[in-house]
Design a protein around this motif. Structure first.
Motif, mmCIF file in Angstrom:
data_model
loop_
_atom_site.group_PDB
_atom_site.id
_atom_site.type_symbol
_atom_site.label_atom_id
_atom_site.label_comp_id
_atom_site.label_asym_id
_atom_site.label_seq_id
_atom_site.Cartn_x
_atom_site.Cartn_y
_atom_site.Cartn_z
ATOM 1 N N LEU A 162 0.802 -1.224 0.000
ATOM 2 C CA LEU A 162 0.000 0.000 0.000
ATOM 3 C C LEU A 162 0.841 1.282 0.000
ATOM 4 O O LEU A 162 0.520 2.232 -0.733
ATOM 5 C CB LEU A 162 -0.968 -0.017 1.191
ATOM 6 N N PRO A 163 1.938 1.372 0.792
ATOM 7 C CA PRO A 163 2.731 2.609 0.751
ATOM 8 C C PRO A 163 3.267 2.936 -0.642
ATOM 9 O O PRO A 163 3.284 4.101 -1.048
ATOM 10 C CB PRO A 163 3.876 2.323 1.733
ATOM 11 N N LEU A 164 3.686 1.917 -1.397
ATOM 12 C CA LEU A 164 4.182 2.158 -2.749
ATOM 13 C C LEU A 164 3.061 2.602 -3.674
ATOM 14 O O LEU A 164 3.240 3.493 -4.507
ATOM 15 C CB LEU A 164 4.843 0.897 -3.305
ATOM 16 N N GLY B 203 2.319 6.158 -5.890
ATOM 17 C CA GLY B 203 2.273 6.069 -7.335
ATOM 18 C C GLY B 203 3.363 5.209 -7.938
ATOM 19 O O GLY B 203 3.731 5.384 -9.096
ATOM 20 N N ARG B 204 3.859 4.252 -7.164
ATOM 21 C CA ARG B 204 4.970 3.406 -7.614
ATOM 22 C C ARG B 204 4.508 1.951 -7.715
ATOM 23 O O ARG B 204 5.118 1.039 -7.196
ATOM 24 C CB ARG B 204 6.158 3.553 -6.664
ATOM 25 N N GLU B 205 3.407 1.723 -8.424
ATOM 26 C CA GLU B 205 2.805 0.399 -8.500
ATOM 27 C C GLU B 205 3.713 -0.620 -9.184
ATOM 28 O O GLU B 205 3.705 -1.804 -8.834
ATOM 29 C CB GLU B 205 1.447 0.470 -9.211
ATOM 30 N N ASN C 194 8.768 -5.952 -6.433
ATOM 31 C CA ASN C 194 9.460 -6.210 -5.171
ATOM 32 C C ASN C 194 8.712 -7.140 -4.228
ATOM 33 O O ASN C 194 9.320 -7.742 -3.333
ATOM 34 C CB ASN C 194 9.710 -4.890 -4.434
ATOM 35 N N LEU C 195 7.394 -7.266 -4.415
ATOM 36 C CA LEU C 195 6.590 -8.003 -3.442
ATOM 37 C C LEU C 195 6.999 -9.467 -3.286
ATOM 38 O O LEU C 195 7.133 -9.938 -2.143
ATOM 39 C CB LEU C 195 5.102 -7.886 -3.795
ATOM 40 N N PRO C 196 7.203 -10.245 -4.364
ATOM 41 C CA PRO C 196 7.530 -11.672 -4.170
ATOM 42 C C PRO C 196 8.777 -11.891 -3.317
ATOM 43 O O PRO C 196 8.770 -12.730 -2.406
ATOM 44 C CB PRO C 196 7.723 -12.179 -5.602
ATOM 45 N N ASP C 197 9.837 -11.140 -3.606
ATOM 46 C CA ASP C 197 11.077 -11.301 -2.828
ATOM 47 C C ASP C 197 10.876 -10.891 -1.382
ATOM 48 O O ASP C 197 11.418 -11.514 -0.466
ATOM 49 C CB ASP C 197 12.208 -10.481 -3.450
ATOM 50 N N ALA D 143 6.988 -1.860 6.373
ATOM 51 C CA ALA D 143 7.848 -0.748 6.795
ATOM 52 C C ALA D 143 9.057 -0.586 5.896
ATOM 53 O O ALA D 143 9.570 0.531 5.746
ATOM 54 C CB ALA D 143 8.298 -0.955 8.247
ATOM 55 N N VAL D 144 9.528 -1.686 5.289
ATOM 56 C CA VAL D 144 10.760 -1.599 4.502
ATOM 57 C C VAL D 144 10.516 -1.557 3.000
ATOM 58 O O VAL D 144 11.476 -1.403 2.235
ATOM 59 C CB VAL D 144 11.719 -2.772 4.835
ATOM 60 N N ILE D 145 9.268 -1.664 2.559
ATOM 61 C CA ILE D 145 9.019 -1.751 1.117
ATOM 62 C C ILE D 145 9.396 -0.475 0.381
ATOM 63 O O ILE D 145 9.684 -0.482 -0.816
ATOM 64 C CB ILE D 145 7.560 -2.151 0.832
ATOM 65 N N MET D 146 9.445 0.654 1.085
ATOM 66 C CA MET D 146 9.842 1.917 0.458
ATOM 67 C C MET D 146 11.358 2.120 0.493
ATOM 68 O O MET D 146 11.850 3.187 0.153
ATOM 69 C CB MET D 146 9.165 3.088 1.178
ATOM 70 N N SER D 147 12.090 1.082 0.929
ATOM 71 C CA SER D 147 13.557 1.154 1.063
ATOM 72 C C SER D 147 13.989 2.331 1.938
ATOM 73 O O SER D 147 14.818 3.157 1.533
ATOM 74 C CB SER D 147 14.218 1.251 -0.317
ATOM 75 N N PRO D 148 13.449 2.424 3.151
ATOM 76 C CA PRO D 148 13.813 3.537 4.033
ATOM 77 C C PRO D 148 15.245 3.404 4.538
ATOM 78 O O PRO D 148 15.836 2.322 4.493
ATOM 79 C CB PRO D 148 12.818 3.408 5.184
ATOM 80 N N GLU D 149 15.761 4.516 5.034
ATOM 81 C CA GLU D 149 17.113 4.529 5.595
ATOM 82 C C GLU D 149 17.113 4.186 7.080
ATOM 83 O O GLU D 149 18.137 3.771 7.632
ATOM 84 C CB GLU D 149 17.737 5.910 5.386
#
Length: 223
Positions: A101-103, A107-109, A115-118, A149-155
């Motif tokens: 959902l965050p992606l 607008g980054r569908e 990235n979802l399967p991995d 929490a990590v799907i957006m590749s946060p720092e």
């Protein structure tokens, strides 16, 4: 990356704490402990901009949190992944949809699909992808919360009592995922009351132990 300089916070006219100073540097790992009611969750919210300090200064990526506009806050929070204590899922959506959902909101569908399967495999939830959140166990929900929490590749990853309602084996599994993130260069801050979890982490990661008690923050304390 995140810096609290002589920070105080008051709620309902009462001072929760004062003169809190803390710096989260790139690639560091921190455990935050303290008794119930000490203000651990509040301190985390200051670290990701959900709350503003009553006194002192909170700098998020070099900018005073008070100077963030609405668009700035949205951009900043993409750099900080938060695992909430209650997970906060949309129960009518499958867990896979909750994770991406965050992606999608950003607008980054295309990234979500790629990235979802991995990511599901990494947290061990491939078989549960189409289940609704209420169908998952506590440990599965927490791993799903970490994936989101990590799907957006946060720092920075901030987790509030992520192992509070799960068994020891699942706590160890979640800790392993957090350590893996740290070894990838992510800054990690975990609030926990589980001292055994902290002891288990000491052989795997160089972690700084923080203790919040009596309105003060003690850094580098020993168990």
């Amino acid at each position: 990356m995140i810096e609290l300089d002589n920070v105080g916070y008051s709620y309902g006219g009462a001072e929760l704490y004062a003169q809190i100073s803390l710096t989260l540097t790139p690639g560091s790992f921190h455990f935050l402990t303290g008794p119930s009611g000490a203000g651990k969750t509040t301190l985390l919210k200051l670290c990701y901009g959900e709350l503003l300090a009553t006194t002192g200064t909170v700098r998020l990526f070099g900018t005073d949190a008070r100077n963030y506009g609405r668009d700035d806050v949205a951009m900043m929070r993409r750099r900080i992944g938060v695992v909430h204590q209650d997970c906060q899922f949309l129960d009518h959506l499958p867990i896979a949809e909750n994770i991406v959902l965050p992606l999608k909101v950003a607008g980054r569908e295309a990234e979500a699909e790629a990235n979802l399967p991995d990511l599901l495999q990494w947290v061990g939830l491939t078989d549960q992808a189409q289940q609704l959140p209420p169908q998952l166990s506590g440990g599965e929900r927490q791993r799903a919360a970490l994936a989101r929490a990590v799907i957006m590749s946060p720092e920075v990853i901030i987790a509030d009592e992520p192992t509070g309602n799960i068994d020891w084996d699942m706590s160890q599994r979640l800790l392993t995922l957090l350590i893996e993130l740290n070894k990838m260069g992510k800054t990690v801050l975990v609030a926990t009351h589980d001292l055994n979890l902290i002891r288990a982490a000491k052989s795997e990661v160089s972690a700084r132990l923080l203790r919040l008690k009596g309105g003060r923050l003690q850094a580098g304390v020993e168990l």
